[in-house]
Enzyme design. Structure first.
Site, PDB file in Angstrom:
ATOM      1  N   GLU A 132       7.368  -5.206  -8.388  1.00 31.21           N
ATOM      2  CA  GLU A 132       8.450  -5.393  -9.350  1.00 31.21           C
ATOM      3  C   GLU A 132       8.097  -6.544 -10.284  1.00 31.21           C
ATOM      4  O   GLU A 132       7.167  -7.321  -9.990  1.00 31.21           O
ATOM      5  CB  GLU A 132       9.762  -5.667  -8.607  1.00 31.21           C
ATOM      6  CG  GLU A 132      10.178  -4.512  -7.711  1.00 31.21           C
ATOM      7  CD  GLU A 132      11.517  -4.729  -7.010  1.00 31.21           C
ATOM      8  OE1 GLU A 132      12.118  -5.809  -7.203  1.00 31.21           O
ATOM      9  OE2 GLU A 132      11.960  -3.819  -6.286  1.00 31.21           O
ATOM     10  N   GLU A 373      -3.175  -4.966  -4.368  1.00 35.64           N
ATOM     11  CA  GLU A 373      -2.958  -4.885  -2.912  1.00 35.64           C
ATOM     12  C   GLU A 373      -3.068  -6.255  -2.242  1.00 35.64           C
ATOM     13  O   GLU A 373      -3.464  -6.357  -1.089  1.00 35.64           O
ATOM     14  CB  GLU A 373      -3.957  -3.909  -2.269  1.00 35.64           C
ATOM     15  CG  GLU A 373      -3.958  -2.513  -2.848  1.00 35.64           C
ATOM     16  CD  GLU A 373      -2.735  -1.708  -2.449  1.00 35.64           C
ATOM     17  OE1 GLU A 373      -1.920  -2.220  -1.669  1.00 35.64           O
ATOM     18  OE2 GLU A 373      -2.607  -0.577  -2.933  1.00 35.64           O
ATOM     19  N   THR A 375      -3.642 -10.521  -3.766  1.00 38.30           N
ATOM     20  CA  THR A 375      -4.678 -11.310  -4.441  1.00 38.30           C
ATOM     21  C   THR A 375      -5.611 -11.966  -3.422  1.00 38.30           C
ATOM     22  O   THR A 375      -5.326 -12.008  -2.219  1.00 38.30           O
ATOM     23  CB  THR A 375      -4.043 -12.419  -5.292  1.00 38.30           C
ATOM     24  OG1 THR A 375      -3.363 -13.336  -4.414  1.00 38.30           O
ATOM     25  CG2 THR A 375      -3.051 -11.845  -6.299  1.00 38.30           C
TER      26      THR A 375
END
Length: 388
Positions: A132, A373, A375
């Site tokens: 988001e 997926e 950092t």
């Protein structure tokens, strides 16, 4: 393919031969065209791959797929495809990321309904919607709501950076059914593209991996029937973390396909390019850089394959140890890809900075692997919490 310390089955050799030929003949030649197109996914290549069984090789045979459900084989295939082109390789296999939470949480009926259409010569395209605008690495902080109503739920909120959004036919969407419980309040839902109240933003301009077009998704009282909830209320985060463990390892393999492509291109260039009266590979500075590239690729490849074997062992391996291994694999592989693509540009010098050669594109593509997926910072955090 990079050094693989385990013997392969005849079936694994067969699919790798198939994928290697496809990567060489179809994927690599299309890389620059797709990059220049910027916000157009190469659906033609996806369809060509589907006709060969490459897009559904990871789906269980029970639902019409190729049956290569082990993470180890998925890594072997992903490395080969992304050796052809990182963005196209990841796009071709993107249905695997959608399938993972369904396999983890879905009922037999849901698996049949949502997985079988992903198989065969004309499969559906899919998307996984988690991120988001204010929630990236901290997945538990998502604020998209799923409020219970008669017969199901209504979704309200916004997702960002969703791969294949707008193009995809099917979506797994993660939303809060109980906003007071952080990760334990997250549930997962299956939505078709035509869901009323679900709309898509414009394509997002990206640095690299442009084969996978990202958009925002907006939910305004989007109704989802109870039958489309994956698992029980509050189980969504478990399914997401299971998906992340697998996807991080597979993306590590993808990153190493990019790293290997950059290494081999730089090596071959160095064998041909002459400066100061000799091939530049004979200059120690260049030779040592190539040696570092090769060494890092093999080391990271071993991390990836070891993590894949741990995931395939299932309950025989401690869950925390498994998650740490997945994080190590992604961290090592993604940073290796970034180093190797940088080193390839450096080896080609001015030509490396030119679009006449693909290494500048691969360097832009590789950067995503240090971000998506989770950092590199988050990978280090996960590893540090499981030091033993």
């Amino acid at each position: 393919m990079s050094y693989t310390p385990w013997p392969l089955t005849d079936e694994q050799h067969d699919i790798l031969d198939l994928v290697s030929g496809f990567a060489h003949d179809t994927v690599r030649p299309a890389g620059r065209r797709v990059d220049e197109a910027d916000t157009e996914s190469p659906v033609d290549i996806f369809r060509a791959a589907a006709k060969l069984g490459i897009t559904d090789f990871m789906i269980p045979e029970a639902f019409g797929g190729g049956g290569y459900t082990d993470v180890f084989t998925q890594c072997l295939v992903q490395e080969q495809l992304c050796f052809g082109d990182p963005g196209i390789g990841n796009f071709v296999c993107s249905n695997g990321f959608f399938a993972d939470p369904i396999l983890a949480l879905g009922t037999p009926e849901q698996k049949e309904e949502w997985l079988r259409p992903l198989t065969g010569p004309d499969p559906k395209i899919t998307a996984l919607a988690t991120t988001e605008p204010g929630s990236g690495s901290d997945s538990a902080s998502i604020i998209t709501r799923a409020d219970a109503v008669d017969g199901g739920y209504v979704l309200n909120g916004q997702k960002a950076w969703i791969s294949n959004a707008g193009l995809a036919d099917f979506y797994v969407v993660f939303a809060k059914t109980d906003p007071t419980r952080r990760s334990r309040g997250i549930s997962a839902f299956l939505l078709p593209r035509e869901t009323e109240g679900m709309e898509f933003g414009a394509p997002m301009k990206k640095m690299g991996q442009r084969a996978i077009v990202c958009r925002e998704i907006f939910f305004s009282d989007a109704f989802v029937p109870t039958s489309n909830r994956l698992g029980e209320e509050g189980q969504g985060f478990y399914g997401l973390m299971r998906t992340f463990d697998i996807s991080r390892v597979v993306l590590g393999a993808a990153a190493l396909g990019t790293a290997r492509a950059a290494f081999e291109y730089a090596r071959d260039y160095a064998r041909e390019r002459t400066q100061f009266g000799q091939k530049i590979i004979d200059h120690q500075a260049v030779a040592f850089r190539l040696a570092d590239m090769s060494s890092r690729i093999d080391a990271a490849w071993l991390q990836v394959l070891n993590a894949a074997r741990m995931l395939d062992a299932g309950d025989a391996v401690d869950r925390q140890r498994m998650s740490a291994a997945a994080a190590m694999a992604k961290l090592g592989a993604s940073e290796t890809a970034m180093f190797c693509t940088w080193a390839a540009v450096q080896t080609l010098g001015g030509w490396g900075y030119s679009r006449e050669h693909p290494v500048e594109q691969w360097m832009r593509d590789a950067k995503l692997e240090e971000i998506e997926e989770g950092t590199s910072d988050i990978m280090r955090l996960l590893i540090s919490r499981n030091l033993g």
